[in-house]
Design an enzyme around this catalytic site. Structure first.
Site, PDB file in Angstrom:
ATOM      1  N   THR A 192      74.004 108.420  36.113  1.00 39.51           N
ATOM      2  CA  THR A 192      74.261 109.238  34.746  1.00 39.51           C
ATOM      3  C   THR A 192      74.068 110.785  34.939  1.00 39.51           C
ATOM      4  O   THR A 192      74.665 111.376  34.141  1.00 39.51           O
ATOM      5  CB  THR A 192      73.195 108.638  33.654  1.00 39.51           C
ATOM      6  OG1 THR A 192      72.012 108.897  34.158  1.00 39.51           O
ATOM      7  CG2 THR A 192      73.579 106.900  33.538  1.00 39.51           C
ATOM      8  N   LEU A 242      74.028 112.284  28.974  1.00 39.35           N
ATOM      9  CA  LEU A 242      74.606 111.114  28.373  1.00 39.35           C
ATOM     10  C   LEU A 242      74.330 109.557  28.877  1.00 39.35           C
ATOM     11  O   LEU A 242      75.296 108.836  29.184  1.00 39.35           O
ATOM     12  CB  LEU A 242      76.075 111.348  27.987  1.00 39.35           C
ATOM     13  CG  LEU A 242      76.642 112.367  27.511  1.00 39.35           C
ATOM     14  CD1 LEU A 242      78.237 112.505  27.353  1.00 39.35           C
ATOM     15  CD2 LEU A 242      76.231 112.393  25.798  1.00 39.35           C
ATOM     16  N   HIS A 243      73.073 109.441  29.202  1.00 38.64           N
ATOM     17  CA  HIS A 243      72.851 108.164  29.995  1.00 38.64           C
ATOM     18  C   HIS A 243      73.406 107.079  29.329  1.00 38.64           C
ATOM     19  O   HIS A 243      74.051 106.203  29.976  1.00 38.64           O
ATOM     20  CB  HIS A 243      71.261 108.037  29.957  1.00 38.64           C
ATOM     21  CG  HIS A 243      70.507 109.328  30.578  1.00 38.64           C
ATOM     22  ND1 HIS A 243      70.628 109.817  31.839  1.00 38.64           N
ATOM     23  CD2 HIS A 243      69.732 109.972  29.848  1.00 38.64           C
ATOM     24  CE1 HIS A 243      69.866 110.705  32.044  1.00 38.64           C
ATOM     25  NE2 HIS A 243      69.408 111.103  30.999  1.00 38.64           N
ATOM     26  N   ASP A 244      73.125 106.773  28.116  1.00 39.90           N
ATOM     27  CA  ASP A 244      73.393 105.626  27.438  1.00 39.90           C
ATOM     28  C   ASP A 244      74.995 105.340  27.104  1.00 39.90           C
ATOM     29  O   ASP A 244      75.583 104.092  27.329  1.00 39.90           O
ATOM     30  CB  ASP A 244      72.585 105.382  26.134  1.00 39.90           C
ATOM     31  CG  ASP A 244      71.180 105.000  26.279  1.00 39.90           C
ATOM     32  OD1 ASP A 244      70.357 105.378  25.358  1.00 39.90           O
ATOM     33  OD2 ASP A 244      70.705 104.708  27.474  1.00 39.90           O
ATOM     34  N   THR A 247      76.567 104.149  30.101  1.00 41.36           N
ATOM     35  CA  THR A 247      76.109 102.696  30.460  1.00 41.36           C
ATOM     36  C   THR A 247      77.130 101.595  29.628  1.00 41.36           C
ATOM     37  O   THR A 247      77.639 100.641  30.147  1.00 41.36           O
ATOM     38  CB  THR A 247      75.029 102.357  29.995  1.00 41.36           C
ATOM     39  OG1 THR A 247      74.169 103.198  30.967  1.00 41.36           O
ATOM     40  CG2 THR A 247      74.351 101.097  30.487  1.00 41.36           C
TER      41      THR A 247
END
Ligand code: RIB
Ligand code: CA
Length: 337
Positions: A192, A242-244, A247
């Site tokens: 990420t 924008l980690h999520d 995912t």
């Protein structure tokens, strides 16, 4: 694809939920909430507000207030006291019309009903997932995919030196899920953080956005501004990760990701290492207990994210010039390439 999104919304969670809601590839069965970035009572109000703004049909079920064993650690400095950069506080919005604590049961019900047709996307600590496994491990093992934003395997962490926040908050939950033989697809910081969003680009996305509900736009702008301020002050980075949303993209288009079979262990005890995730990628006779994403097509993701969330087409050259980060580790090149 039938999905459940388990979230500790959270600013990047909020962007992820909008991205998922605007992805026709996904059919959101439900949204479940868990304490993490902020306590679950704040998280649930954020998700209910997003549900209203997005006119989502999917039900919202609140979940675990505290981690499996450890004391709750939250991150209001990153996401704001209310989890959305102060938007609900500023607008004096509270939403109390919800039932408490049935997330895990609802996740199990869906796993029993949909089995391998169900993908669970967990973008917060794994507390609800672990509780669902403790209720019916067989049903959770039968689920198609459990995709977890979590862990860091090659670089530094974002919470303590070598830990990522979601696993740091509830390492016992992650450890329990893996030990019960429930395979997890980890999307770690190593992946990420290969994409960084400069504040200038985020600002231009908001300025040129088309078709977004005006209240939703105000919420996301307020939340993202707060989230960027944290990165600027604490990490000297003029933008955010924008980690999520990344995912969510692992479910939207798995072809954008390279996942490697691995044996992952989670440290649950050490004073300095609790929450660490260790992966053994060596080829062995038996399959590992999980898969770890080691690379993804950041350009294809960002083009899709910008179009679906903001209604904007970002040029590939702008992405390549401003958003990609090198997160390669020569020592592990035989795994990463
Ligand atoms: O480490 C990043 C993760 O922790 C993200 O899911 C963020 O929302 C926080 O929950
Ligand atoms: Ca999150």
């Amino acid at each position: 694809m039938h999905v459940i999104i388990d979230t500790d919304a959270g600013v990047d969670d909020s962007l992820a939920i909008v991205y998922a809601a605007n992805s026709s590839e996904l059919q959101i069965e439900m949204l479940t909430t868990v304490s993490g970035n902020v306590p679950v009572r704040e998280v649930t109000q954020n998700v209910l507000l997003l549900k209203d703004f997005l006119q989502l049909k999917a039900p919202v079920f609140s979940g675990a207030e505290v981690p499996r064993v450890r004391k709750l650690v939250t991150a209001p400095e990153v996401h704001g006291e209310d989890g959305v950069g102060g938007y609900r506080i500023l607008h004096n919005i509270s939403k109390n019309d919800w039932e408490t604590g049935e997330a895990a049961n609802k996740i199990v019900e869906a796993a029993r009903r949909l089995r391998n047709k169900l993908t669970i996307i967990s973008i917060g600590p794994m507390t609800n997932i672990a509780k669902a496994v403790s209720i019916d491990a067989e049903a959770m093992r039968a689920a198609g995919n459990i995709i977890q934003m979590g862990g860091v395997f090659f670089g530094y962490g974002n919470t303590t030196t070598f830990t990522e926040f979601n696993i740091f908050v509830d390492p016992d939950a992650a450890d329990f899920v893996l030990n019960e033989g429930v395979r997890v697809k980890f999307v770690p910081l190593d992946v990420t953080e290969k994409l960084f969003m400069p504040r200038t680009i985020i600002t231009s996305l908001f300025n040129s956005s088309k078709g977004m509900d005006s209240n939703l736009k105000k919420l996301l702008k307020q939340a993202t501004d707060y989230y960027i301020l944290y990165h600027r002050v604490t990490e000297k980075l003029d933008g955010c990760y924008l980690h999520d949303p990344i995912t969510i993209a692992a479910a939207v288009n798995p072809k954008w990701f390279k996942f490697v079979d691995s044996f992952v262990s989670v440290e649950t005890k050490g004073d300095h290492t609790a929450g660490m995730t260790l992966a053994d990628f060596r080829k062995r006779k038996q399959k590992g207990n999980s898969e770890v994403a080691v690379s993804f097509d950041a350009e294809k993701f960002l083009l899709d994210f910008a179009k679906k969330v903001f209604g904007v087409k970002i040029s590939s050259s702008v992405i390549r010039k401003n958003c990609l980060r090198d997160r390669n580790y020569p020592k592990f090149s035989n795994i990463l390439e």
